[in-house]
Design an enzyme around this catalytic site. Structure first.
Site, PDB file in Angstrom:
ATOM      1  N   ARG A 273      18.258  -0.723 -33.085  1.00 53.93           N
ATOM      2  CA  ARG A 273      19.135  -0.465 -32.264  1.00 53.93           C
ATOM      3  C   ARG A 273      20.529  -0.460 -32.724  1.00 53.93           C
ATOM      4  O   ARG A 273      20.917  -1.567 -33.102  1.00 53.93           O
ATOM      5  CB  ARG A 273      18.811  -1.075 -30.578  1.00 53.93           C
ATOM      6  CG  ARG A 273      19.970  -0.505 -29.640  1.00 53.93           C
ATOM      7  CD  ARG A 273      19.228  -0.708 -28.323  1.00 53.93           C
ATOM      8  NE  ARG A 273      19.228  -2.247 -27.846  1.00 53.93           N
ATOM      9  CZ  ARG A 273      19.091  -2.457 -26.584  1.00 53.93           C
ATOM     10  NH1 ARG A 273      18.539  -1.511 -25.866  1.00 53.93           N
ATOM     11  NH2 ARG A 273      18.990  -3.876 -26.559  1.00 53.93           N
TER      12      ARG A 273
ATOM     13  N   ARG B 283      12.712 -12.504 -25.614  1.00 57.23           N
ATOM     14  CA  ARG B 283      13.227 -11.536 -24.579  1.00 57.23           C
ATOM     15  C   ARG B 283      12.084 -10.920 -23.752  1.00 57.23           C
ATOM     16  O   ARG B 283      11.694 -10.870 -22.685  1.00 57.23           O
ATOM     17  CB  ARG B 283      14.151 -10.696 -24.868  1.00 57.23           C
ATOM     18  CG  ARG B 283      15.655 -10.896 -25.157  1.00 57.23           C
ATOM     19  CD  ARG B 283      16.565 -10.215 -25.870  1.00 57.23           C
ATOM     20  NE  ARG B 283      16.667  -8.966 -25.176  1.00 57.23           N
ATOM     21  CZ  ARG B 283      17.297  -7.954 -25.935  1.00 57.23           C
ATOM     22  NH1 ARG B 283      17.505  -7.922 -27.074  1.00 57.23           N
ATOM     23  NH2 ARG B 283      17.446  -6.804 -25.020  1.00 57.23           N
TER      24      ARG B 283
ATOM     25  N   ARG C 102      15.788  -8.300 -12.186  1.00 56.64           N
ATOM     26  CA  ARG C 102      14.766  -8.852 -13.135  1.00 56.64           C
ATOM     27  C   ARG C 102      14.050  -9.691 -12.583  1.00 56.64           C
ATOM     28  O   ARG C 102      13.189 -10.558 -13.488  1.00 56.64           O
ATOM     29  CB  ARG C 102      15.895  -9.341 -14.199  1.00 56.64           C
ATOM     30  CG  ARG C 102      15.931  -8.216 -15.597  1.00 56.64           C
ATOM     31  CD  ARG C 102      16.775  -8.993 -16.391  1.00 56.64           C
ATOM     32  NE  ARG C 102      16.553  -8.434 -17.740  1.00 56.64           N
ATOM     33  CZ  ARG C 102      17.494  -7.569 -18.361  1.00 56.64           C
ATOM     34  NH1 ARG C 102      18.458  -6.937 -17.630  1.00 56.64           N
ATOM     35  NH2 ARG C 102      17.480  -6.890 -19.601  1.00 56.64           N
TER      36      ARG C 102
ATOM     37  N   ARG D 225      23.761  -5.486 -31.478  1.00 52.35           N
ATOM     38  CA  ARG D 225      23.882  -6.624 -30.400  1.00 52.35           C
ATOM     39  C   ARG D 225      23.429  -7.856 -30.967  1.00 52.35           C
ATOM     40  O   ARG D 225      22.338  -7.676 -31.569  1.00 52.35           O
ATOM     41  CB  ARG D 225      23.185  -6.239 -29.071  1.00 52.35           C
ATOM     42  CG  ARG D 225      24.016  -5.363 -28.246  1.00 52.35           C
ATOM     43  CD  ARG D 225      22.953  -4.614 -27.006  1.00 52.35           C
ATOM     44  NE  ARG D 225      22.271  -5.606 -26.303  1.00 52.35           N
ATOM     45  CZ  ARG D 225      21.360  -5.398 -25.308  1.00 52.35           C
ATOM     46  NH1 ARG D 225      21.435  -4.161 -24.680  1.00 52.35           N
ATOM     47  NH2 ARG D 225      20.680  -6.485 -24.814  1.00 52.35           N
TER      48      ARG D 225
ATOM     49  N   LYS E 187      15.383   2.053 -21.086  1.00 58.74           N
ATOM     50  CA  LYS E 187      16.193   2.456 -19.640  1.00 58.74           C
ATOM     51  C   LYS E 187      17.559   2.810 -19.960  1.00 58.74           C
ATOM     52  O   LYS E 187      17.975   3.709 -19.275  1.00 58.74           O
ATOM     53  CB  LYS E 187      16.275   0.845 -19.049  1.00 58.74           C
ATOM     54  CG  LYS E 187      14.761   0.371 -18.820  1.00 58.74           C
ATOM     55  CD  LYS E 187      15.358  -0.985 -17.815  1.00 58.74           C
ATOM     56  CE  LYS E 187      15.832  -1.990 -18.447  1.00 58.74           C
ATOM     57  NZ  LYS E 187      14.976  -2.626 -19.493  1.00 58.74           N
TER      58      LYS E 187
HETATM   59  P1  AMP Z   1      20.228  -5.963 -21.210  1.00 54.59           P
HETATM   60  O1  AMP Z   1      21.309  -5.165 -21.671  1.00 54.59           O
HETATM   61  O2  AMP Z   1      19.560  -5.529 -19.760  1.00 54.59           O
HETATM   62  O3  AMP Z   1      19.070  -5.917 -22.114  1.00 54.59           O
HETATM   63  O4  AMP Z   1      20.518  -7.487 -20.668  1.00 54.59           O
HETATM   64  C1  AMP Z   1      21.214  -8.457 -21.893  1.00 54.59           C
HETATM   65  C2  AMP Z   1      20.937  -9.779 -21.500  1.00 54.59           C
HETATM   66  O5  AMP Z   1      21.944  -9.856 -20.400  1.00 54.59           O
HETATM   67  C3  AMP Z   1      19.589 -10.164 -21.011  1.00 54.59           C
HETATM   68  O6  AMP Z   1      18.827 -10.478 -21.946  1.00 54.59           O
HETATM   69  C4  AMP Z   1      20.005 -11.482 -20.216  1.00 54.59           C
HETATM   70  O7  AMP Z   1      20.287 -12.602 -20.746  1.00 54.59           O
HETATM   71  C5  AMP Z   1      21.368 -10.838 -19.388  1.00 54.59           C
HETATM   72  N1  AMP Z   1      20.795 -10.160 -18.007  1.00 54.59           N
HETATM   73  C6  AMP Z   1      21.199  -8.595 -17.754  1.00 54.59           C
HETATM   74  N2  AMP Z   1      20.781  -8.599 -16.631  1.00 54.59           N
HETATM   75  C7  AMP Z   1      20.374  -9.515 -16.289  1.00 54.59           C
HETATM   76  C8  AMP Z   1      19.756  -9.724 -14.741  1.00 54.59           C
HETATM   77  N3  AMP Z   1      19.374  -8.774 -13.928  1.00 54.59           N
HETATM   78  N4  AMP Z   1      19.208 -11.322 -14.688  1.00 54.59           N
HETATM   79  C9  AMP Z   1      19.492 -12.304 -15.488  1.00 54.59           C
HETATM   80  N5  AMP Z   1      19.960 -11.945 -16.641  1.00 54.59           N
HETATM   81  C10 AMP Z   1      20.379 -10.572 -17.025  1.00 54.59           C
END
Ligand code: AMP
Length: 208
Positions: free
Chosen positions: A122, A166, A88, A155, A15
């Site tokens: 990553r 996750r 999400r 990260r 994404k």
């Molecule tokens: P990402 O960078 O999109 O993989 O997001 C990293 C982390 O941020 C996720 O594993 C969640 O802990 C949190 N997070 C990001 N977007 C959301 C969302 N829309 N709802 C809940 N938690 C989120």
């Protein structure tokens, strides 16, 4: 062209990479909840402190926190934009639908073992949020962002144990959104395996 889009799919499906290309080449304004939360963590804000404990465990930040963070941002959105990592959950998707009728949800489909390999390899830029992969998309200079010259980092949630959690969280909470958008006639599923440019071509076709 479809100009109000969501990028759906499990962590590591690409994404962020596709969002970057759509932003750079087609001018999509990109709103990434993950990037927003990581910035709040870096700045040690109350939101960042609240979110960090969930993020480190690979869990979702509670809906009310995310919806509160996104509401005003969504209202301000104009023109061509994409949402990366939001919604999400079905609750978040309902909250979004109250504000905006999106044109398409692009779902990037990738199997779990491929995802684990991608996420643990990553590396990310803390400044411009570009993403790299040690094997498939290595930076030109080791450990340095091609775009802005910052030092890349791994990260905290890209370790194998957190990644597996996750993926489970994705299946339990986010996967139902595929059906949600299919029922509303918005879903385009694209196989997210293979060359980044090839996937990008398929994504842009789905936007026509
Ligand atoms: P990402 O960078 O999109 O993989 O997001 C990293 C982390 O941020 C996720 O594993 C969640 O802990 C949190 N997070 C990001 N977007 C959301 C969302 N829309 N709802 C809940 N938690 C989120």
């Amino acid at each position: 062209m479809k100009t109000k889009i969501i990028l759906l799919g499990p962590p590591g499906c690409g994404k962020g990479t596709q969002a970057e290309l759509l932003g750079d080449r087609l001018g999509f304004v990109r709103l990434s909840t993950g990037d927003m939360l990581r910035e709040a963590v870096r700045n040690d804000t109350p939101l960042g402190r609240e979110a960090k404990k969930y993020m480190d465990a690979g869990a979702l930040v509670p809906n009310d926190v995310i919806i509160g963070m996104m509401k005003d941002k969504i209202r301000e959105l104009k023109g061509t934009f994409l949402l990366d990592g939001f919604p999400r959950t079905v609750e978040q998707a309902d909250a979004l639908a109250k504000e905006i009728d999106i044109d398409a949800a692009i779902n990037l489909d990738v199997d779990d073992e491929e995802l684990v390999g991608r996420l643990t390899n990553r590396r990310s830029c803390p400044d411009c949020n570009s993403v790299y992969h040690l094997i498939n998309k290595a930076p030109k200079k080791e450990g340095i962002c091609d775009k802005c010259g910052c030092k890349l980092y791994q990260r905290d949630d890209d370790t194998e144990k957190t990644v597996r959690n996750r993926l489970k969280v994705y299946r339990d909470n986010t996967y139902p959104l595929i059906e949600y958008y299919r029922e509303r006639g918005k879903l385009a599923t694209i196989e997210g395996i293979g060359d980044i440019e090839y996937i990008y071509t398929k994504v842009t076709k789905a936007l026509k």
